[in-house]
Design a protein around this motif. Structure first.
Motif, PDB file in Angstrom:
ATOM      1  N   UNK A  90       0.800  -1.266   0.084  1.00  0.00           N
ATOM      2  CA  UNK A  90       0.093  -0.077  -0.151  1.00  0.00           C
ATOM      3  C   UNK A  90       0.934   1.275   0.170  1.00  0.00           C
ATOM      4  N   UNK A  91       0.402   2.309  -0.675  1.00  0.00           N
ATOM      5  CA  UNK A  91      -0.751   2.185  -1.857  1.00  0.00           C
ATOM      6  C   UNK A  91      -0.275   1.329  -2.734  1.00  0.00           C
ATOM      7  N   UNK A 114       7.950   3.929 -10.803  1.00  0.00           N
ATOM      8  CA  UNK A 114       8.145   4.679  -9.258  1.00  0.00           C
ATOM      9  C   UNK A 114       6.736   5.192  -9.046  1.00  0.00           C
ATOM     10  N   UNK A 115       6.432   4.952  -7.521  1.00  0.00           N
ATOM     11  CA  UNK A 115       5.142   5.765  -7.247  1.00  0.00           C
ATOM     12  C   UNK A 115       5.044   7.162  -7.036  1.00  0.00           C
ATOM     13  N   UNK A 358      -5.062   3.194   0.248  1.00  0.00           N
ATOM     14  CA  UNK A 358      -4.330   2.266   1.080  1.00  0.00           C
ATOM     15  C   UNK A 358      -4.682   2.591   2.585  1.00  0.00           C
ATOM     16  N   UNK A 359      -5.165   3.804   2.883  1.00  0.00           N
ATOM     17  CA  UNK A 359      -6.097   3.775   4.337  1.00  0.00           C
ATOM     18  C   UNK A 359      -7.103   2.866   4.420  1.00  0.00           C
ATOM     19  N   UNK A 360      -7.906   2.820   3.455  1.00  0.00           N
ATOM     20  CA  UNK A 360      -8.947   1.796   3.779  1.00  0.00           C
ATOM     21  C   UNK A 360      -8.863   0.381   3.724  1.00  0.00           C
ATOM     22  N   UNK A 361      -7.425   0.015   3.010  1.00  0.00           N
ATOM     23  CA  UNK A 361      -7.004  -1.224   3.171  1.00  0.00           C
ATOM     24  C   UNK A 361      -6.647  -1.700   4.584  1.00  0.00           C
ATOM     25  N   UNK A 362      -5.811  -0.681   5.267  1.00  0.00           N
ATOM     26  CA  UNK A 362      -5.548  -0.676   6.462  1.00  0.00           C
ATOM     27  C   UNK A 362      -6.333  -0.868   7.565  1.00  0.00           C
TER      28      UNK A 362
END
Length: 405
Positions: A90-91, A114-115, A358-362
């Protein structure tokens, strides 16, 4: 994202000291774990090459092809593609997977760009490349990656909200709830970073030196997110009837931090979801059937919150519950690789708000990336609902779920 040429791939394979390449002879044993670490490191691009890194499967450490027993199968390619969507990184990384003929043999090639919004983490750990080796980032490495995000980010969720301050974020929620879910326990115990360093590393503030909360920081940790992001709420209507203009039985605006808002919305969906009880089938126990599967509604609403645009609009995500259908709409049409033509097609996904995803996954609201629509369709079919419908326009996506009959 132009694919690398055969000559470029061969040059990377043969450059044993390059920090842009990882070689795996097979995808067994520790290879999946080490391969994910390499993908995470390539996405972070600490050396700031601005060029993709490549994970080769079917190439030995010395740069020669694996033996004839190695085969690039469709299953292997699908397994490698799952690195992007399984939610461990994540992200979610920007990457492609392909079978390529290199050095006279078929090889699986995972190309990682690259992100736009580093740092990128794998299971709460931040991996980087130092020459041909990978390792976990130091506090200084994290600062460098934070600065890269500050000056090169393109996603609106990482933009600072001017005039807001650290006092507008809930430190208690961050330290007791969010941080332990976002960062591995041993890393937390060992790193000794300051509050500002931890917030910056997770994208919640602009940087250690500029502690202005970002959009995603306000949505995640804000004491009053809607004060700063006016569109950060879900409008729920229960309409008695099947037409616009029919009586409204229930109206509510659900807001707060992402965690609070989505949990309140789950409660509202459960409370509104009607359940009929069948006592006439002759069964010894009652049979409960639902007009809609709760899991499908949750997936679609969470998708709307994740993929909507928060820029240049005050419009909320809307959930309108009629007698015969539910309409879920979100401001913001297709983004990136997703178009009006390919919307909802399996395997096609992109992220307007990668850090928010990524926050919603966390927080546990998303289990895998890019699977929400597919999982909703399966749940609706199993429940006996008609197929999910989408109306996709440049500035809005409307999902219609019709009642099971």
């Amino acid at each position: 994202m132009k694919p690398l040429t055969d000559d470029e791939l061969v040059a990377l394979i043969q450059d044993i000291e390059s920090d842009r390449v990882e070689r795996k002879e097979t995808w067994r044993g520790s290879a999946p774990e080490k391969g994910r670490e390499a993908v995470c490191a390539f996405a972070n691009d600490l050396p700031h090459h601005g060029l993709p890194g490549v994970l080769f499967v079917g190439i030995k450490d010395d740069g020669t092809p694996a033996g004839p027993e190695f085969e690039v199968t469709d299953q292997l390619l699908q397994t490698l593609a799952d690195i992007k969507t399984d939610g461990k990184i994540t992200p979610p990384p920007t990457m492609t997977v392909a079978k390529r003929a290199v050095l006279g043999r078929d090889v699986a090639v995972v190309t990682v760009w690259p992100a736009d919004a580093p740092p990128v983490r794998l299971d709460g750990r931040l991996w980087i490349r130092t020459g041909p080796r990978r390792g976990q980032a130091t506090a200084q490495d994290e600062r460098v990656l934070n600065e890269k995000r500050r000056y090169q980010d393109r996603s609106f969720d990482t933009h600072p909200i001017h005039s807001s301050t650290l006092d507008d974020l809930s430190r208690a929620y961050f330290e007791t709830e969010y941080l332990p879910q976002a960062v591995a326990r041993d890393v937390l115990e060992a790193n000794g970073r300051s509050l500002e360093e931890r917030l910056a590393s997770l994208g919640m503030i602009a940087s250690v030196d500029d502690t202005t909360p970002t959009v995603v920081g306000m949505l995640t940790l804000g004491k009053s997110p809607r004060t700063w992001v006016q569109s950060a709420y879900v409008q729920f209507l229960r309409i008695r009837g099947t037409q616009w203009g029919d009586p409204v039985l229930d109206e509510q605006e659900l807001d707060g931090s992402l965690d609070t808002m989505l949990r309140r919305l789950d409660d509202k969906l459960r409370a509104t979801l009607s359940v009929s009880v069948d006592f006439t089938s002759g069964a010894t126990t009652e049979i409960r059937s639902s007009a809609y599967p709760l899991s499908a509604l949750q997936q679609l609403v969470r998708n709307a919150v994740m993929h909507r645009t928060y820029e240049g609009t005050n419009a909320p995500v809307r959930v309108y519950w009629f007698d015969d259908r539910i309409e879920i709409s979100n401001p913001g049409g297709p983004y990136g690789a997703v178009t009006v033509e390919n919307f909802g097609r399996p395997g096609i996904s992109d992220y307007r708000n990668p850090v928010l995803a990524g926050v919603l996954k966390t927080l546990g609201f998303v289990q895998r990336f890019g699977f929400g629509i597919a999982e909703s369709r399966r749940a609706l079919q199993a429940n006996g609902n008609p197929p999910l419908e989408f109306q996709v326009e440049p500035t809005v996506v409307l999902a219609t779920i019709r009642k099971a009959t």
